[in-house]
Design a protein around this motif. Sequence first.
Motif, short mmCIF file in Angstrom:
data_model
loop_
_atom_site.label_atom_id
_atom_site.label_comp_id
_atom_site.label_asym_id
_atom_site.label_seq_id
_atom_site.Cartn_x
_atom_site.Cartn_y
_atom_site.Cartn_z
N UNK A 1 -0.23 10.61 -16.43
CA UNK A 1 -1.25 9.57 -16.62
C UNK A 1 -1.44 8.80 -15.31
N UNK A 2 -0.34 8.40 -14.69
CA UNK A 2 -0.40 7.66 -13.44
C UNK A 2 -1.08 8.50 -12.36
N UNK A 3 -0.67 9.75 -12.23
CA UNK A 3 -1.24 10.63 -11.19
C UNK A 3 -2.73 10.84 -11.40
N UNK A 4 -3.13 11.03 -12.64
CA UNK A 4 -4.56 11.24 -12.91
C UNK A 4 -5.41 10.01 -12.61
N UNK A 5 -4.76 8.84 -12.58
CA UNK A 5 -5.47 7.61 -12.24
C UNK A 5 -5.31 7.26 -10.76
N UNK A 6 -4.68 8.12 -10.00
CA UNK A 6 -4.51 7.88 -8.56
C UNK A 6 -3.51 6.78 -8.25
N UNK A 7 -2.57 6.54 -9.15
CA UNK A 7 -1.62 5.43 -9.00
C UNK A 7 -2.17 4.21 -9.70
N UNK A 8 -1.32 3.23 -9.87
CA UNK A 8 -1.75 1.97 -10.50
C UNK A 8 -1.26 0.81 -9.64
N UNK A 9 -2.05 -0.24 -9.61
CA UNK A 9 -1.70 -1.42 -8.82
C UNK A 9 -0.99 -2.45 -9.69
N UNK A 10 0.05 -3.04 -9.10
CA UNK A 10 0.80 -4.11 -9.75
C UNK A 10 1.02 -5.22 -8.73
N UNK A 11 1.35 -6.39 -9.23
CA UNK A 11 1.67 -7.49 -8.33
C UNK A 11 2.88 -7.13 -7.48
N UNK A 12 2.79 -7.42 -6.19
CA UNK A 12 3.91 -7.20 -5.29
C UNK A 12 4.91 -8.34 -5.51
N UNK A 13 6.15 -7.99 -5.84
CA UNK A 13 7.21 -8.98 -6.10
C UNK A 13 8.50 -8.51 -5.42
N UNK A 14 9.54 -9.32 -5.57
CA UNK A 14 10.85 -8.91 -5.06
C UNK A 14 11.34 -7.65 -5.77
N UNK A 15 11.01 -7.51 -7.07
CA UNK A 15 11.41 -6.33 -7.83
C UNK A 15 10.51 -5.14 -7.53
N UNK A 16 9.31 -5.40 -7.04
CA UNK A 16 8.36 -4.33 -6.73
C UNK A 16 7.75 -4.58 -5.36
N UNK A 17 8.54 -4.32 -4.32
CA UNK A 17 7.98 -4.42 -2.97
C UNK A 17 7.09 -3.22 -2.69
N UNK A 18 6.38 -3.29 -1.60
CA UNK A 18 5.54 -2.17 -1.17
C UNK A 18 6.43 -0.93 -0.97
N UNK A 19 5.92 0.22 -1.37
CA UNK A 19 6.67 1.47 -1.30
C UNK A 19 6.55 2.08 0.10
N UNK A 20 7.60 2.05 0.90
CA UNK A 20 7.50 2.58 2.26
C UNK A 20 7.34 4.11 2.30
N UNK A 21 7.59 4.79 1.18
CA UNK A 21 7.49 6.25 1.14
C UNK A 21 6.10 6.72 0.69
N UNK A 22 5.24 5.79 0.34
CA UNK A 22 3.88 6.13 -0.08
C UNK A 22 2.96 5.93 1.13
N UNK A 23 2.53 7.02 1.72
CA UNK A 23 1.73 6.97 2.94
C UNK A 23 0.26 7.18 2.62
N UNK A 24 -0.37 6.12 2.12
CA UNK A 24 -1.81 6.15 1.82
C UNK A 24 -2.44 4.87 2.37
N UNK A 25 -3.69 4.92 2.78
CA UNK A 25 -4.30 3.73 3.40
C UNK A 25 -4.49 2.55 2.44
N UNK A 26 -4.60 2.82 1.15
CA UNK A 26 -4.82 1.73 0.18
C UNK A 26 -3.55 1.37 -0.60
#
Length: 175
Positions: A39-64
């Motif tokens: 489901x997530x892949x078919x939606x191209x990923x999903x956006x969530x609030x950036x928090x201490x528990x969910x920092x930016x993913x350094x392994x995801x190399x996409x411009x957006x």
Amino acid sequence: AVVVYSFHWNSHQLDKHALEVATNRGRFVFKFVETVRLWNARHGGVYVNMTDQTPSNPYLDVPDRDIQSNMGHQLTKLNPAYMTRQIAELAMETATMQLNITSLNPIRPQNKADPWETQALQSFEHGKKGTISLLSEEKGQRFRYMAPLLTQKACLSCHAIQGYELGDVRGGISV
């Protein structure tokens, strides 16, 4: 003799039933997580609030990967792997199970397979559809189930760069 035989037969039947229940539970959890990932892949990923528990993913190399909402909130994209890892961490907090997403070729080094998972992943490369084990440990017995994650069309947007093609074993999830 009849009582001893009956005891052993009943004990064997209970063990067999417990293994079937554990296998079905492992298979269900795997299929559910696999479905949520798709489901997530078919939606191209999903956006969530950036928090201490969910920092930016350094392994995801996409411009957006990181964006700002119209309301000024910093958002980060959760791809299927990052989401699965967060689900696994939550499952460890709230349930009596562990989930692990792993691969023989992980993008994130912490997703490296343990020896049991490595053996399972290698067997998936040769066509095996899943594996189960009942392991004796200090704390008692532990049941493990693992099945392969096969590359689907929606997965190629991130995994084609690694050389994966449709239908390839990309990794697996152990329960």
